[in-house]
Design a protein around this motif. Structure first.
Motif, PDB file in Angstrom:
ATOM      1  N   HIS A  39     -18.507  13.061  -9.556  1.00 50.24           N
ATOM      2  CA  HIS A  39     -19.852  13.652  -9.542  1.00 50.24           C
ATOM      3  C   HIS A  39     -20.304  13.726  -8.083  1.00 50.24           C
ATOM      4  O   HIS A  39     -20.472  12.696  -7.435  1.00 50.24           O
ATOM      5  N   ILE A  40     -20.459  14.931  -7.581  1.00 54.94           N
ATOM      6  CA  ILE A  40     -20.859  15.161  -6.188  1.00 54.94           C
ATOM      7  C   ILE A  40     -22.359  15.444  -6.163  1.00 54.94           C
ATOM      8  O   ILE A  40     -22.811  16.427  -6.757  1.00 54.94           O
ATOM      9  N   THR A  41     -23.120  14.589  -5.472  1.00 56.71           N
ATOM     10  CA  THR A  41     -24.570  14.759  -5.416  1.00 56.71           C
ATOM     11  C   THR A  41     -25.064  15.184  -4.042  1.00 56.71           C
ATOM     12  O   THR A  41     -26.208  15.606  -3.903  1.00 56.71           O
ATOM     13  N   ASP A  42     -24.212  15.088  -3.025  1.00 59.87           N
ATOM     14  CA  ASP A  42     -24.606  15.430  -1.654  1.00 59.87           C
ATOM     15  C   ASP A  42     -24.810  16.941  -1.528  1.00 59.87           C
ATOM     16  O   ASP A  42     -23.868  17.714  -1.717  1.00 59.87           O
TER      17      ASP A  42
ATOM     18  N   THR B  56     -16.227  22.279 -10.785  1.00 54.58           N
ATOM     19  CA  THR B  56     -14.981  22.803 -10.238  1.00 54.58           C
ATOM     20  C   THR B  56     -13.821  22.144 -10.981  1.00 54.58           C
ATOM     21  O   THR B  56     -13.930  21.008 -11.443  1.00 54.58           O
ATOM     22  N   ILE B  57     -12.739  22.883 -11.089  1.00 58.80           N
ATOM     23  CA  ILE B  57     -11.495  22.344 -11.627  1.00 58.80           C
ATOM     24  C   ILE B  57     -10.434  22.600 -10.574  1.00 58.80           C
ATOM     25  O   ILE B  57     -10.198  23.752 -10.190  1.00 58.80           O
ATOM     26  N   ASN B  58      -9.853  21.522 -10.073  1.00 63.12           N
ATOM     27  CA  ASN B  58      -8.846  21.596  -9.010  1.00 63.12           C
ATOM     28  C   ASN B  58      -9.332  22.455  -7.838  1.00 63.12           C
ATOM     29  O   ASN B  58      -8.595  23.275  -7.300  1.00 63.12           O
ATOM     30  N   GLY B  59     -10.599  22.272  -7.471  1.00 60.06           N
ATOM     31  CA  GLY B  59     -11.159  22.935  -6.291  1.00 60.06           C
ATOM     32  C   GLY B  59     -11.729  24.320  -6.531  1.00 60.06           C
ATOM     33  O   GLY B  59     -12.324  24.899  -5.635  1.00 60.06           O
ATOM     34  N   LYS B  60     -11.554  24.876  -7.727  1.00 61.68           N
ATOM     35  CA  LYS B  60     -12.064  26.216  -8.018  1.00 61.68           C
ATOM     36  C   LYS B  60     -13.355  26.112  -8.829  1.00 61.68           C
ATOM     37  O   LYS B  60     -13.388  25.456  -9.871  1.00 61.68           O
ATOM     38  N   VAL B  61     -14.407  26.766  -8.358  1.00 59.38           N
ATOM     39  CA  VAL B  61     -15.678  26.756  -9.083  1.00 59.38           C
ATOM     40  C   VAL B  61     -15.509  27.575 -10.369  1.00 59.38           C
ATOM     41  O   VAL B  61     -15.145  28.747 -10.322  1.00 59.38           O
TER      42      VAL B  61
ATOM     43  N   GLY C 200     -24.135  18.432  -8.526  1.00 56.28           N
ATOM     44  CA  GLY C 200     -25.555  18.443  -8.851  1.00 56.28           C
ATOM     45  C   GLY C 200     -26.216  17.128  -8.482  1.00 56.28           C
ATOM     46  O   GLY C 200     -25.557  16.156  -8.140  1.00 56.28           O
ATOM     47  N   SER C 201     -27.512  17.118  -8.585  1.00 53.42           N
ATOM     48  CA  SER C 201     -28.320  15.992  -8.120  1.00 53.42           C
ATOM     49  C   SER C 201     -28.204  14.736  -8.973  1.00 53.42           C
ATOM     50  O   SER C 201     -28.651  13.675  -8.572  1.00 53.42           O
ATOM     51  N   GLY C 202     -27.635  14.856 -10.148  1.00 58.03           N
ATOM     52  CA  GLY C 202     -27.577  13.721 -11.057  1.00 58.03           C
ATOM     53  C   GLY C 202     -28.634  13.811 -12.144  1.00 58.03           C
ATOM     54  O   GLY C 202     -28.887  12.851 -12.860  1.00 58.03           O
ATOM     55  N   CYS C 203     -29.246  14.974 -12.276  1.00 57.79           N
ATOM     56  CA  CYS C 203     -30.281  15.186 -13.294  1.00 57.79           C
ATOM     57  C   CYS C 203     -29.660  15.168 -14.693  1.00 57.79           C
ATOM     58  O   CYS C 203     -28.452  15.066 -14.858  1.00 57.79           O
ATOM     59  N   LYS C 204     -30.506  15.286 -15.681  1.00 62.14           N
ATOM     60  CA  LYS C 204     -30.061  15.237 -17.079  1.00 62.14           C
ATOM     61  C   LYS C 204     -29.025  16.324 -17.386  1.00 62.14           C
ATOM     62  O   LYS C 204     -28.044  16.078 -18.090  1.00 62.14           O
ATOM     63  N   LYS C 205     -29.221  17.531 -16.851  1.00 62.38           N
ATOM     64  CA  LYS C 205     -28.258  18.617 -17.095  1.00 62.38           C
ATOM     65  C   LYS C 205     -26.913  18.311 -16.445  1.00 62.38           C
ATOM     66  O   LYS C 205     -25.860  18.600 -17.021  1.00 62.38           O
TER      67      LYS C 205
END
Length: 80
Positions: free
Chosen positions: A38-41, A57-62, A10-15
């Motif tokens: 935290h992936i923002t791209d 994701t946990i270990n690559g699984k959404v 996510g973008s890094g928003c509050k949620k």
């Protein structure tokens, strides 16, 4: 046992920040070893097939997308 890899997408928003905090709380509650990223791209997020954030994701699984799940909801996902 290897460390669990958790990605917050996510973008890094509050949620997104709340989901990250919930994931860390769930890991601590279970006394597990985990790396929380935290992936923002947006391109990296799309590569994981996610169009609705926040997602996790946990270990690559959404395991979650489009809403914030609680530590209590995350814990069973970490024990699989």
């Amino acid at each position: 046992m290897n460390a669990i890899e958790i990605e917050i997408l996510g973008s890094g928003c509050k949620k997104c920040q709340q989901l990250e905090a919930n994931a860390k709380e769930a890991v601590a509650n279970l006394n597990l070893t985990a790396v929380v990223l935290h992936i923002t791209d947006p391109i990296e997020i799309a590569k994981r097939g996610v169009m609705s954030t926040p997602a996790m994701t946990i270990n690559g699984k959404v395991v979650s997308k489009g809403h914030v799940i609680s530590p209590e909801q995350i814990q069973p996902l970490l024990q699989r």
